[in-house]
Design an enzyme around this catalytic site. Structure first.
Site, mmCIF file in Angstrom:
data_model
loop_
_atom_site.group_PDB
_atom_site.id
_atom_site.type_symbol
_atom_site.label_atom_id
_atom_site.label_comp_id
_atom_site.label_asym_id
_atom_site.label_seq_id
_atom_site.Cartn_x
_atom_site.Cartn_y
_atom_site.Cartn_z
ATOM 1 N N GLY A 16 0.782 -1.178 -0.173
ATOM 2 C CA GLY A 16 -0.248 -0.007 0.134
ATOM 3 C C GLY A 16 0.868 1.286 -0.006
ATOM 4 O O GLY A 16 0.405 2.299 -0.667
ATOM 5 N N CYS A 43 3.959 -8.886 2.038
ATOM 6 C CA CYS A 43 3.652 -9.790 0.954
ATOM 7 C C CYS A 43 4.818 -10.271 0.250
ATOM 8 O O CYS A 43 5.117 -11.343 -0.237
ATOM 9 C CB CYS A 43 2.702 -9.140 -0.150
ATOM 10 S SG CYS A 43 2.194 -9.906 -1.420
ATOM 11 N N CYS A 48 2.995 -13.549 1.150
ATOM 12 C CA CYS A 48 2.392 -14.375 0.109
ATOM 13 C C CYS A 48 3.167 -14.763 -1.112
ATOM 14 O O CYS A 48 3.193 -15.761 -1.610
ATOM 15 C CB CYS A 48 1.056 -13.732 -0.648
ATOM 16 S SG CYS A 48 1.357 -11.839 -0.678
ATOM 17 N N LYS A 51 5.830 -17.461 -0.102
ATOM 18 C CA LYS A 51 5.166 -18.624 0.369
ATOM 19 C C LYS A 51 4.574 -19.282 -0.716
ATOM 20 O O LYS A 51 4.448 -20.581 -0.868
ATOM 21 C CB LYS A 51 3.751 -18.024 1.437
ATOM 22 C CG LYS A 51 3.225 -19.577 2.055
ATOM 23 C CD LYS A 51 2.289 -18.918 3.201
ATOM 24 C CE LYS A 51 1.479 -17.589 2.635
ATOM 25 N NZ LYS A 51 0.406 -17.136 3.820
ATOM 26 N N TYR A 178 -5.607 -19.214 7.196
ATOM 27 C CA TYR A 178 -4.975 -19.410 6.017
ATOM 28 C C TYR A 178 -3.374 -19.763 6.081
ATOM 29 O O TYR A 178 -2.801 -20.516 5.414
ATOM 30 C CB TYR A 178 -5.250 -18.250 4.949
ATOM 31 C CG TYR A 178 -4.475 -17.184 5.019
ATOM 32 C CD1 TYR A 178 -3.513 -16.717 4.483
ATOM 33 C CD2 TYR A 178 -5.078 -16.342 6.111
ATOM 34 C CE1 TYR A 178 -3.032 -15.698 4.461
ATOM 35 C CE2 TYR A 178 -4.634 -14.891 5.943
ATOM 36 C CZ TYR A 178 -3.357 -14.690 5.166
ATOM 37 O OH TYR A 178 -2.960 -13.292 5.515
ATOM 38 N N GLU A 182 -1.720 -23.259 4.895
ATOM 39 C CA GLU A 182 -0.889 -23.113 3.789
ATOM 40 C C GLU A 182 0.664 -23.693 4.329
ATOM 41 O O GLU A 182 1.107 -24.658 3.512
ATOM 42 C CB GLU A 182 -0.892 -21.627 3.430
ATOM 43 C CG GLU A 182 -1.638 -21.061 2.491
ATOM 44 C CD GLU A 182 -1.717 -19.900 2.264
ATOM 45 O OE1 GLU A 182 -2.632 -19.216 1.287
ATOM 46 O OE2 GLU A 182 -0.914 -18.976 2.788
ATOM 47 N N HIS A 437 -13.765 -27.674 -23.018
ATOM 48 C CA HIS A 437 -13.532 -29.107 -22.721
ATOM 49 C C HIS A 437 -12.278 -30.043 -23.084
ATOM 50 O O HIS A 437 -11.874 -29.676 -24.388
ATOM 51 C CB HIS A 437 -14.865 -29.838 -23.132
ATOM 52 C CG HIS A 437 -14.769 -31.529 -22.554
ATOM 53 N ND1 HIS A 437 -15.023 -31.719 -21.371
ATOM 54 C CD2 HIS A 437 -14.473 -32.291 -23.324
ATOM 55 C CE1 HIS A 437 -14.870 -33.074 -21.328
ATOM 56 N NE2 HIS A 437 -14.676 -33.710 -22.553
ATOM 57 N N GLU A 442 -14.834 -25.811 -16.712
ATOM 58 C CA GLU A 442 -16.032 -25.933 -17.288
ATOM 59 C C GLU A 442 -17.071 -26.420 -16.348
ATOM 60 O O GLU A 442 -18.368 -26.190 -16.563
ATOM 61 C CB GLU A 442 -15.840 -27.115 -18.503
ATOM 62 C CG GLU A 442 -15.739 -28.480 -17.860
ATOM 63 C CD GLU A 442 -15.831 -29.464 -19.165
ATOM 64 O OE1 GLU A 442 -16.653 -29.568 -19.878
ATOM 65 O OE2 GLU A 442 -14.568 -30.434 -19.044
#
Length: 448
Positions: A16, A43, A48, A51, A178, A182, A437, A442
């Site tokens: 930020g 981060c 993140c 990680k 989380y 993780e 597919h 899908e």
């Protein structure tokens, strides 16, 4: 002479803060940013990004396990933790350099010191230097919280997981969020014996319960041991260097490492916010209005330090909106509705919008469409792991209220699905879309 040394002074060079700094500078502001640790924030440096790289590294264990059935013979396969650790940390160094280069290219002055606030326009640096700014932005992020029990000093947080000298043979992860799930998935895949200890019987609060239940079932099938209603009483270090974890049960659990991952708290302590009359809320978070302004007219805050939505993309958007509002003559706010998120557990899960229980509580009459399937890729696995996709729909209008999924590449699939939920599309819009597919994605247009 200018009334202030800077138009904008940013405390914290995370996601930020960096975005706000460079955008404000592009609008013509004279900007400085102070960072006491490393440019890039949680981060990039210890969150993140590294990680997710560990997740990729750990996924090779599963891929190599399937190799023979694909016709490949892999001889002498082994794993070396220092090699992965050092590669990840070298890339973190590279990314930090790029972030610093971005700030430099935009003419932002980077001050590698801790900064504290001395008043509405005053900042004191660790070196003792004092400067002034017309506007101050606090973007100091958050830190891992630690419980209070005897021996907690022997435990580590997610910050230290990226620098372990050795891979733990036995790892206990304390927490059910989380970060806990993780890291549990990463080290279990790499060959560690992993136990997750959680104080309640719920993990990953905020995600759809059925999706979480499926992830939990698969994780247990892969070998992760879950201890619910487990509250650590104390941790003792044995003579052999191992840790004895006492949670009130008959025998302590012996592990090599204890990771505490029970949550994060805003970094506001010792910032001097009280000198400017900045109001704090729950857990020390800075209170802000819709334009990120605090109770002090000249001080703003964005990101995890405000404890609104602790996600890097949200902090980036808040920083950008702040800079446009204050320095770009373009007042903007952030819409926090339908923010997608993912957990890079193994298997990963993702969600956007309302969960089934939330939708029923809010709308009452909802329809749930789902697909419970075995991904083609998993045919080569010894584990009969199945994916699960869910779509929550308002029964009256057909509008999609939420989409939730667990299975391979869920986060990648979710990003496109989140656009549809944000745009207010209906189940009929999905039904009218031709499937690609064979893919897992899908299933979203074939839900029954």
């Amino acid at each position: 002479m200018a009334e202030y040394d800077y138009d904008l002074f940013v405390i914290g060079a995370g996601s930020g803060g960096v975005r706000a700094s460079r955008v404000a500078a592009s609008h013509g502001a004279k900007v400085a940013v102070a960072e006491e640790y490393r440019v890039g924030g949680t981060c990039v440096i210890r969150g993140c990004v590294p990680k997710k790289m560990l997740v990729y590294g750990s996924m090779f264990a599963e891929e190599l396990g399937h190799a023979e059935r694909f016709g490949w013979t892999v001889e002498g396969k082994s794993f070396d933790w220092p090699t992965l650790r050092d590669f990840v940390n070298r890339d973190v160094d590279r990314l930090e350099g790029l972030y610093g280069q971005t700030l430099d290219n935009h003419g932002v002055e980077v001050i590698p010191e801790r900064a504290t606030i001395t008043g509405p326009h005053g900042i004191r640096l660790a070196s003792g230097r004092e400067v002034t700014a017309k506007v101050i932005l606090v973007a100091t992020g958050a830190h891992p919280t630690m419980p209070d029990f005897p021996g907690v000093e022997h435990c580590i947080t997610s910050n230290e997981m990226f620098h372990l000298a050795e891979q733990p043979r036995c790892l206990m992860v304390v927490g059910g969020g989380y970060i806990a799930l993780e890291f549990a998935g990463i080290f279990q895949a790499l060959g560690s014996e992993v136990t997750v200890a959680n104080r309640t019987d719920r993990i990953l609060r905020g995600y759809d319960e059925q999706i979480v239940e499926r992830m939990l079932h698969v994780a247990m099938g892969r070998g992760i041991n879950f201890r619910m209603h487990s509250l650590i009483q104390k941790v003792e270090k044995a003579d052999d260097g191992c840790l004895l974890v006492d949670s009130g049960e008959t025998n302590p659990v012996k592990v090599d490492q204890v990771l505490i991952a029970i949550g994060r708290a805003p970094n506001t302590a010792g910032l001097g916010l009280e000198t400017a009359g900045v109001d704090l809320g729950k857990h020390g978070a800075i209170k802000v209005d819709e334009y990120n302004r605090t109770s002090c007219e000249s001080i703003y805050a964005v990101g995890d330090v405000t404890d609104r939505v602790q996600l890097t993309p949200v902090a980036i958007r808040e920083g950008h909106a702040f800079a446009d509002t204050v320095f770009g003559d373009n007042p903007r706010t952030i819409d926090y509705h339908a923010i997608p998120s993912a957990v890079f557990s193994q298997p990963p899960l993702a969600g956007v919008g309302l969960t089934e229980s939330q939708a029923r509580a809010t709308y009452g009459n909802v329809k749930v469409y789902s697909s419970d399937f075995r991904p083609m890729k998993n045919i080569f696995s010894d584990h009969p792991e199945r994916g699960l996709y869910k779509m929550i729909v308002d029964a009256t209008s057909g509008k999609i209220l939420g989409i939730h999924m667990v299975g391979p590449e869920s986060a990648e699939v979710m990003q496109a699905a989140a656009v549809a939920v944000k745009a207010g599309l209906t189940k009929a819009d999905f039904d009218a879309t031709v499937a690609i597919h064979p893919t897992m994605a899908e299933e979203l247009v074939l839900l029954k």
